[in-house]
Design a protein around this motif. Structure first.
Motif, short mmCIF file in Angstrom:
data_model
loop_
_atom_site.label_atom_id
_atom_site.label_comp_id
_atom_site.label_asym_id
_atom_site.label_seq_id
_atom_site.Cartn_x
_atom_site.Cartn_y
_atom_site.Cartn_z
N LEU A 154 -5.44 2.87 -1.14
CA LEU A 154 -6.46 3.29 -0.17
C LEU A 154 -6.31 4.80 -0.03
CD1 LEU A 154 -7.37 1.62 3.20
CD2 LEU A 154 -7.09 4.09 3.02
N ARG A 155 -7.36 5.52 -0.33
CA ARG A 155 -7.28 6.99 -0.27
C ARG A 155 -8.68 7.54 -0.04
NH1 ARG A 155 -5.76 7.62 -6.73
NH2 ARG A 155 -7.68 6.71 -7.50
N GLY A 156 -8.78 8.88 0.00
CA GLY A 156 -10.06 9.51 0.33
C GLY A 156 -11.09 9.38 -0.78
N ALA A 212 -0.17 15.39 -16.37
CA ALA A 212 -1.41 15.21 -15.62
C ALA A 212 -1.20 14.27 -14.44
CB ALA A 212 -2.48 14.62 -16.54
N TYR A 213 -1.83 14.62 -13.35
CA TYR A 213 -1.78 13.81 -12.13
C TYR A 213 -2.23 12.37 -12.40
CZ TYR A 213 -4.43 11.94 -8.13
OH TYR A 213 -4.99 11.11 -7.21
N HIS A 214 -3.25 12.20 -13.24
CA HIS A 214 -3.78 10.85 -13.51
C HIS A 214 -2.74 9.96 -14.17
CE1 HIS A 214 -7.56 12.53 -12.44
NE2 HIS A 214 -7.45 13.43 -13.37
N LEU A 225 5.87 5.26 0.80
CA LEU A 225 5.59 6.69 0.81
C LEU A 225 6.00 7.29 -0.53
CD1 LEU A 225 4.74 9.17 2.43
CD2 LEU A 225 7.09 9.33 3.26
N ARG A 226 5.07 8.03 -1.11
CA ARG A 226 5.39 8.73 -2.35
C ARG A 226 5.07 10.20 -2.16
NH1 ARG A 226 1.86 6.60 -6.32
NH2 ARG A 226 0.55 8.44 -6.29
N ILE A 227 5.95 11.05 -2.60
CA ILE A 227 5.69 12.49 -2.52
C ILE A 227 5.21 12.95 -3.89
CG2 ILE A 227 6.74 14.76 -2.10
CD1 ILE A 227 6.41 13.13 0.47
N ASP A 228 3.97 13.38 -3.93
CA ASP A 228 3.36 13.81 -5.19
C ASP A 228 3.72 15.27 -5.49
OD1 ASP A 228 2.31 11.32 -5.58
OD2 ASP A 228 0.20 11.88 -5.34
N ASP A 229 5.01 15.45 -5.81
CA ASP A 229 5.50 16.82 -6.05
C ASP A 229 5.62 17.09 -7.55
OD1 ASP A 229 7.51 15.01 -6.46
OD2 ASP A 229 9.03 16.08 -5.30
N ASP A 244 -12.90 11.50 -2.00
CA ASP A 244 -12.89 12.61 -2.96
C ASP A 244 -12.11 12.25 -4.23
OD1 ASP A 244 -10.72 12.55 -1.11
OD2 ASP A 244 -10.05 14.50 -1.84
N LEU A 245 -11.32 11.19 -4.18
CA LEU A 245 -10.55 10.80 -5.36
C LEU A 245 -11.19 9.65 -6.14
CD1 LEU A 245 -6.97 11.22 -3.89
CD2 LEU A 245 -8.01 12.59 -5.69
N LEU A 246 -12.34 9.20 -5.66
CA LEU A 246 -13.04 8.10 -6.36
C LEU A 246 -13.30 8.47 -7.82
CD1 LEU A 246 -14.73 5.32 -5.84
CD2 LEU A 246 -16.67 6.84 -6.05
N GLY A 300 0.85 -1.19 0.00
CA GLY A 300 0.00 0.00 0.00
C GLY A 300 0.88 1.23 0.00
N ARG A 301 0.25 2.39 -0.08
CA ARG A 301 1.07 3.62 -0.09
C ARG A 301 0.27 4.81 0.43
NH1 ARG A 301 -2.22 6.81 -3.22
NH2 ARG A 301 -2.26 6.31 -5.42
N PHE A 302 1.04 5.81 0.82
CA PHE A 302 0.48 7.11 1.17
C PHE A 302 1.18 8.10 0.25
CE2 PHE A 302 0.80 10.94 4.09
CZ PHE A 302 -0.48 11.37 3.85
N ALA A 303 0.39 8.97 -0.40
CA ALA A 303 0.98 9.82 -1.45
C ALA A 303 0.57 11.28 -1.26
CB ALA A 303 0.53 9.30 -2.82
N PRO A 304 1.12 11.94 -0.26
CA PRO A 304 0.73 13.34 -0.05
C PRO A 304 1.34 14.29 -1.08
CG PRO A 304 2.47 12.74 1.48
CD PRO A 304 2.12 11.49 0.72
N SER A 305 0.63 15.37 -1.37
CA SER A 305 1.17 16.44 -2.21
C SER A 305 1.75 17.49 -1.26
CB SER A 305 0.06 17.10 -3.03
OG SER A 305 -0.60 16.13 -3.79
N PRO A 306 3.01 17.85 -1.45
CA PRO A 306 3.60 18.82 -0.51
C PRO A 306 3.19 20.26 -0.80
CG PRO A 306 5.24 18.09 -2.08
CD PRO A 306 3.99 17.35 -2.43
N ALA A 334 0.62 10.40 -13.94
CA ALA A 334 1.71 10.18 -12.98
C ALA A 334 1.33 9.09 -11.97
CB ALA A 334 2.02 11.49 -12.27
N VAL A 335 0.12 9.21 -11.44
CA VAL A 335 -0.32 8.27 -10.40
C VAL A 335 -0.29 6.82 -10.88
CG1 VAL A 335 -2.43 7.53 -9.20
CG2 VAL A 335 -1.71 9.89 -9.10
N ILE A 336 -0.80 6.57 -12.08
CA ILE A 336 -0.86 5.16 -12.51
C ILE A 336 0.53 4.60 -12.78
CG2 ILE A 336 -3.24 5.33 -13.39
CD1 ILE A 336 -1.60 4.91 -16.21
N1 GLU Z 1 -1.44 13.38 -3.89
C1 GLU Z 1 -2.85 13.25 -3.76
C2 GLU Z 1 -3.35 14.12 -2.63
O1 GLU Z 1 -2.57 14.53 -1.78
C3 GLU Z 1 -3.25 11.83 -3.49
C4 GLU Z 1 -3.00 10.97 -4.65
C5 GLU Z 1 -3.47 9.52 -4.48
O2 GLU Z 1 -3.59 9.05 -3.34
O3 GLU Z 1 -3.66 8.87 -5.48
O4 GLU Z 1 -4.53 14.42 -2.59
#
Ligand code: GLU
Length: 299
Positions: A195-197, A177-179, A44-48, A199-201, A10-16, A181-183
């Motif tokens: 697993l994420r919020g 595009a974020y889409h 952990l991935r940093i979505d920068d 709002d990203l569904l 799994g991962r957590f991918a915050p945007s800084p 990069a993410v995949i």
């Molecule tokens: N970086 C995105 C955010 O902070 C999350 C991306 C993801 O979990 O796919 O909202």
């Protein structure tokens, strides 16, 4: 700690774009507990990706805050900012498939055409663009519905063309595009479940569409309810949610558990962070968040 022998990743991918706040800590903890309860890895991935919104000082702050909460990740931190070659290659592939087209529509132009809820109307697909003006690149979508099974939300379906329209793959200001990069990153990190919020569904359909075009495996998805503030809006940097690095970690972590419906006992606060996280891991279940329809932030 349990042996990390499972294939779960799994991962957590915050945007800084700001410090870690309660809403992002909640997602971090949920993904951490899900991975640890399966004896899996938590990456952990940093979505920068976006240099206009991301700041390296926030990256440092986020890493420090995760350490402060004893949320220890596996392997080395992955940075989107170092991945432009991979993103460009994928874009070239889509270009070869003749799926991209330049677009010069401005927000104003879209508003003037009354483009419904931001659903792109395909204007630049049928109109010439000026070669001397900066363009974004959009992807041409088919008229089909896309459906997937979400571990929290169940079976979901969307008509991408109708609900989103041809979306941007490369921005006018030269940002991928974020889409996309993410995949590619989830693939590079061998992520088995995202697993994420909640709002990203909505963005998941776009991501699955791109996975299918680029032959990238689709991980499992679990979109958990997001926490809202008193005003009903999602707790976020935009709504000035509090930086959790200045809150007491044990109490805050236990408060996250409460928001995740884990019912922590009051005496848990007298234990150290490691023990609190172990308690969380042993008591975690995705089913518990499944029962929540909306979660309002409580101090
Ligand atoms: N970086 C995105 C955010 O902070 C999350 C991306 C993801 O979990 O796919 O909202």
């Amino acid at each position: 700690m349990p042996l990390k022998d499972s294939s779960y990743r799994g991962r957590f991918a915050p945007s800084p774009t700001g410090p870690l706040h309660f809403g992002s800590l909640y997602t971090a903890v949920a993904s951490y507990l899900q991975a640890r309860s399966k004896n899996g890895k938590w990456l952990l991935r940093i979505d920068d990706l976006d240099p206009f919104r991301c700041k390296s000082e926030y990256t440092t702050q986020i890493l420090n805050t995760l350490e402060q909460y004893k949320l220890e990740w596996d392997e080395s931190v992955f940075y989107q900012s170092s991945r432009c070659n991979a993103y460009q290659q994928a874009l070239n592939r889509l270009q070869q498939l003749n799926l991209l087209y330049p677009c010069q529509c401005s927000r104003k132009g879209l508003a003037a055409r009354h483009v419904k809820d931001g659903v792109y109307d395909g204007y630049c697909l049928t109109h010439d663009t000026n070669p001397n003006t900066a363009s974004s690149l959009r992807i041409r979508l088919p008229n089909t519905k896309l459906s997937f099974f979400d571990a929290v939300q169940g079976q979901t379906i969307q008509d991408l063309k109708q609900c989103v329209g041809d979306f941007v793959m490369f921005r006018k200001d030269q940002v991928y595009a974020y889409h996309l990069a993410v995949i590619l990153d989830d693939q590079a990190q061998d992520i088995t479940e995202v697993l994420r919020g909640h709002d990203l569904l909505d963005s998941t359909y776009r991501q699955i569409h791109l996975q299918q075009l680029l032959n990238v495996p689709t991980p499992n998805y679990a979109h958990i309810p997001v926490i809202s503030g008193l005003d009903g809006a999602k707790l976020s940097k935009q709504t000035f949610a509090e930086d959790v690095s200045i809150s007491p970690p044990r109490e805050t972590l236990i408060n996250v558990f409460k928001h995740l419906n884990l019912n922590p006992p009051s005496e848990l606060v007298s234990h150290d962070l490691q023990t609190i996280l172990e308690w969380g891991t042993n008591n975690w279940s995705l089913d518990k968040v499944q029962d929540l329809t909306s979660i309002q932030f409580k101090r």
